[in-house]
Design a protein around this motif. Structure first.
Motif, mmCIF file in Angstrom:
data_model
loop_
_atom_site.group_PDB
_atom_site.id
_atom_site.type_symbol
_atom_site.label_atom_id
_atom_site.label_comp_id
_atom_site.label_asym_id
_atom_site.label_seq_id
_atom_site.Cartn_x
_atom_site.Cartn_y
_atom_site.Cartn_z
ATOM 1 N N UNK A 247 38.647 39.618 42.365
ATOM 2 C CA UNK A 247 39.237 40.794 41.732
ATOM 3 C C UNK A 247 39.711 41.781 42.786
ATOM 4 N N UNK A 248 40.686 42.609 42.398
ATOM 5 C CA UNK A 248 41.121 43.733 43.215
ATOM 6 C C UNK A 248 40.363 44.992 42.783
ATOM 7 N N UNK A 249 40.429 46.016 43.624
ATOM 8 C CA UNK A 249 39.705 47.254 43.370
ATOM 9 C C UNK A 249 40.685 48.412 43.181
ATOM 10 N N UNK A 250 40.304 49.350 42.334
ATOM 11 C CA UNK A 250 40.998 50.629 42.185
ATOM 12 C C UNK A 250 39.931 51.712 42.192
ATOM 13 N N UNK A 251 40.131 52.722 43.025
ATOM 14 C CA UNK A 251 39.165 53.810 43.151
ATOM 15 C C UNK A 251 37.777 53.269 43.474
ATOM 16 N N UNK A 252 37.756 52.238 44.332
ATOM 17 C CA UNK A 252 36.531 51.609 44.814
ATOM 18 C C UNK A 252 35.724 50.941 43.707
ATOM 19 N N UNK A 253 36.359 50.686 42.582
ATOM 20 C CA UNK A 253 35.685 49.990 41.490
ATOM 21 C C UNK A 253 36.391 48.669 41.226
ATOM 22 N N UNK A 254 35.619 47.578 40.983
ATOM 23 C CA UNK A 254 36.235 46.268 40.784
ATOM 24 C C UNK A 254 36.855 46.119 39.403
ATOM 25 N N UNK A 255 37.900 45.320 39.347
ATOM 26 C CA UNK A 255 38.512 44.980 38.064
ATOM 27 C C UNK A 255 37.643 43.959 37.336
ATOM 28 N N UNK A 256 38.044 43.636 36.111
ATOM 29 C CA UNK A 256 37.327 42.616 35.338
ATOM 30 C C UNK A 256 38.107 41.300 35.334
ATOM 31 N N UNK A 257 39.181 41.251 36.127
ATOM 32 C CA UNK A 257 40.021 40.055 36.124
ATOM 33 C C UNK A 257 40.563 39.786 37.522
ATOM 34 N N UNK A 258 40.887 38.537 37.763
ATOM 35 C CA UNK A 258 41.613 38.126 38.959
ATOM 36 C C UNK A 258 43.064 37.870 38.558
ATOM 37 N N UNK A 259 43.952 37.750 39.542
ATOM 38 C CA UNK A 259 45.377 37.578 39.253
ATOM 39 C C UNK A 259 45.852 36.167 39.588
ATOM 40 N N UNK A 260 46.426 35.500 38.599
ATOM 41 C CA UNK A 260 47.128 34.230 38.810
ATOM 42 C C UNK A 260 48.591 34.558 39.096
ATOM 43 N N UNK A 261 49.133 33.969 40.138
ATOM 44 C CA UNK A 261 50.538 34.190 40.501
ATOM 45 C C UNK A 261 51.337 32.946 40.172
ATOM 46 N N UNK A 262 52.425 33.128 39.444
ATOM 47 C CA UNK A 262 53.349 32.046 39.090
ATOM 48 C C UNK A 262 54.690 32.330 39.754
ATOM 49 N N UNK A 263 55.196 31.372 40.522
ATOM 50 C CA UNK A 263 56.471 31.537 41.212
ATOM 51 C C UNK A 263 57.391 30.379 40.853
ATOM 52 N N UNK A 264 58.600 30.722 40.413
ATOM 53 C CA UNK A 264 59.610 29.722 40.095
ATOM 54 C C UNK A 264 60.598 29.660 41.254
ATOM 55 N N UNK A 265 60.554 28.620 42.094
ATOM 56 C CA UNK A 265 61.465 28.556 43.247
ATOM 57 C C UNK A 265 62.940 28.489 42.865
ATOM 58 N N UNK A 266 63.242 28.016 41.659
ATOM 59 C CA UNK A 266 64.639 27.911 41.239
ATOM 60 C C UNK A 266 65.247 29.285 40.952
ATOM 61 N N UNK A 267 64.482 30.162 40.319
ATOM 62 C CA UNK A 267 64.986 31.488 39.947
ATOM 63 C C UNK A 267 64.415 32.600 40.825
ATOM 64 N N UNK A 268 63.375 32.263 41.628
ATOM 65 C CA UNK A 268 62.647 33.217 42.459
ATOM 66 C C UNK A 268 61.924 34.271 41.616
ATOM 67 N N UNK A 269 61.677 33.961 40.350
ATOM 68 C CA UNK A 269 60.949 34.890 39.494
ATOM 69 C C UNK A 269 59.450 34.772 39.762
ATOM 70 N N UNK A 270 58.791 35.938 39.840
ATOM 71 C CA UNK A 270 57.341 35.997 40.035
ATOM 72 C C UNK A 270 56.704 36.599 38.793
ATOM 73 N N UNK A 271 55.681 35.930 38.288
ATOM 74 C CA UNK A 271 54.856 36.500 37.218
ATOM 75 C C UNK A 271 53.424 36.567 37.717
ATOM 76 N N UNK A 272 52.694 37.590 37.234
ATOM 77 C CA UNK A 272 51.270 37.685 37.530
ATOM 78 C C UNK A 272 50.513 37.753 36.215
ATOM 79 N N UNK A 273 49.519 36.881 36.082
ATOM 80 C CA UNK A 273 48.795 36.738 34.822
ATOM 81 C C UNK A 273 47.321 37.061 35.044
#
Length: 461
Positions: A247-273
């Motif tokens: 997880x990432x932190x904001x204001x020194x407090x942890x989130x409740x989730x991690x981030x999945x990164x999806x990258x489409x090399x054909x369109x160069x579109x990035x999504x984060x889930x």
């Protein structure tokens, strides 16, 4: 891509008669083929270490795992990674008003590589290494780059004499590898910046580096030191997936989730889930590692989630993840320019009609017979049930502490992170000079490959 699925079908046919459980079994079985490292693939050591390591260091295999190529004799080829090189935790180092963690690099000039293994029966033999290079063709090193954004963290690099090493702007900590048959390239996940590297299979040269400030949002670079990308996989339609190690932190407090990164090399579109941490099992989301991802269908993944549960027991859990209704949080902020990590209750997500990824546990590795302390990587075969897993093991070495300091209860202090590095290069313990000295010695650690069969197909969960 068709050749990739053909490989997995052949591999499934080879492995299922050996590892499938009878229908009456209550739990899946995990077994471990032997990994063989020929002498030619051992890592050379300096002259002063040859007495202790006459054959060199073992290559640190297991940082990512990927089906690669079928052989005429029915065997299979897997790709994995060596990691950043032989390193161990070092003492805390004084900085600008705070102490920073350090890592001791036994071989600062080590070049991380993609390793190729041939699996035949119950043996997996290392066949070769593809050294990773930068865009100019220069060998990469495992020394970390300096932080690039405010709030970015990094472990300070030291040598075995505890002298500071310079940061390496091209340094890489490879934590995931996948072969992209559609484009004829490797994708390597970097745990430092974090970054996705598009790598030539011909010479190991980096063709593209997708990183914060260069295709990815800067916020990802605020990850904790050592908690960048972990694992990578290619979906049937050619999208590239990776995940933050935690997880990432904001204001020194942890989130409740991690981030999945999806990258489409054909369109160069990035999504984060957003991938929710299993709060029913783990009491502290900040201590949970979200490792390897395996894209077994479009918007369907397996994720490896590991940590200490509420009873104090180490757990390595495999989840099937459905991203079909998950909201894209790429570059999403509220009116106060805060990221979604500030939403620390699932009720807050529901109130704002935001959806986290849906997940279902498919395998408890330790309950099934996995005996490693930590599962580093995995891949799923096209039968939808058979998993291959590798456990991280380092390079077959450890750093003991001679003349260690002693706690008030009389116990020796053998954890390097409990010491501080003094201005004279010597160690301090609780602010006082210590006689403690770091050494180096071999261990009995060896690379381990594990094979398991899920109770049912991942898609059926």
């Amino acid at each position: 891509m068709a050749s990739h699925f053909l490989l997995c079908l052949i591999l499934a046919a080879w492995v299922l008669p050996v590892f499938c459980l009878p229908a009456s079994a209550q739990a899946p079985e995990v077994r471990s083929p032997e990994v063989i490292v020929p002498q030619a693939m051992m890592v050379p050591v300096p002259e002063y270490l040859r007495g202790q390591f006459p054959n060199g260091f073992l290559p640190g295999l297991g940082f990512g795992l990927n089906c690669a190529q079928a052989q005429a004799d029915g065997s299979m080829v897997l790709n994995t990674l060596t990691g950043r090189g032989p390193t161990v935790k070092g003492p805390m180092v004084p900085g600008q008003g705070a102490l920073a963690p350090s890592s001791v690099f036994i071989l600062p000039g080590f070049t991380p590589s993609i390793a190729t293994m041939k699996l035949t029966g119950n043996k997996a033999e290392v066949l070769g290494m593809l050294a990773l290079k930068d865009e100019d063709g220069n060998p990469l090193r495992g020394i970390p780059p300096a932080p690039t954004v405010h709030g970015g963290q990094v472990e300070l690099p030291l040598d075995l004499a505890l002298k500071r090493l310079e940061f390496d702007k091209h340094g890489v900590d490879p934590q995931g590898v996948a072969y992209d048959a559609k484009r004829g390239v490797f994708w390597v996940a970097d745990g430092y910046r974090p970054a996705l590297l598009r790598v030539s299979p011909r010479d190991g040269r980096t063709l593209i580096a997708l990183a914060p400030g260069s295709g990815l949002e800067d916020y990802l670079a605020t990850r904790r030191a050592g908690w960048g990308f972990s694992g990578t996989s290619i979906s049937p339609t050619g999208k590239v997936y990776t995940i933050m190690r935690g997880v990432l932190f904001v204001e020194e407090k942890p989130a409740i989730f991690s981030r999945i990164i999806e990258f489409d090399p054909d369109t160069e579109r990035v999504r984060q889930l957003p991938y929710p941490i299993d709060d029913e099992t783990f009491p502290d989301p900040a201590a949970v590692s979200t490792g390897e991802v395996v894209a077994f269908a479009d918007k369907r993944l397996l994720v490896l989630e590991q940590g200490v549960d509420k009873s104090g027991k180490s757990r390595s859990l495999v989840f099937s993840v459905d991203l079909t209704q998950t909201h894209n949080i790429n570059k999403v902020y509220n009116d106060a320019r805060q990221p979604p990590e500030v939403l620390r209750e699932k009720a807050q997500w529901r109130k704002q009609d935001l959806k986290l990824a849906r997940k279902t546990m498919v395998l408890d590795l330790h309950a099934a017979g996995f005996t490693g302390a930590f599962a580093e990587s995995m891949t799923l075969l096209s039968d939808g049930r058979t998993l291959a897993v590798m456990s991280g093991h380092g390079f077959g070495l450890e750093v003991p502490i001679a003349d260690s300091s002693v706690r008030p209860d009389g116990k020796p202090v053998l954890d390097p992170t409990k010491y501080q590095l003094g201005a004279d290069g010597r160690l301090l313990f609780e602010g006082q000079p210590s006689k403690a000295v770091l050494g180096i010695r071999p261990t009995r650690e060896i690379p381990r490959l594990w094979v398991a069969t899920l109770p049912k197909k991942a898609a059926d969960y």
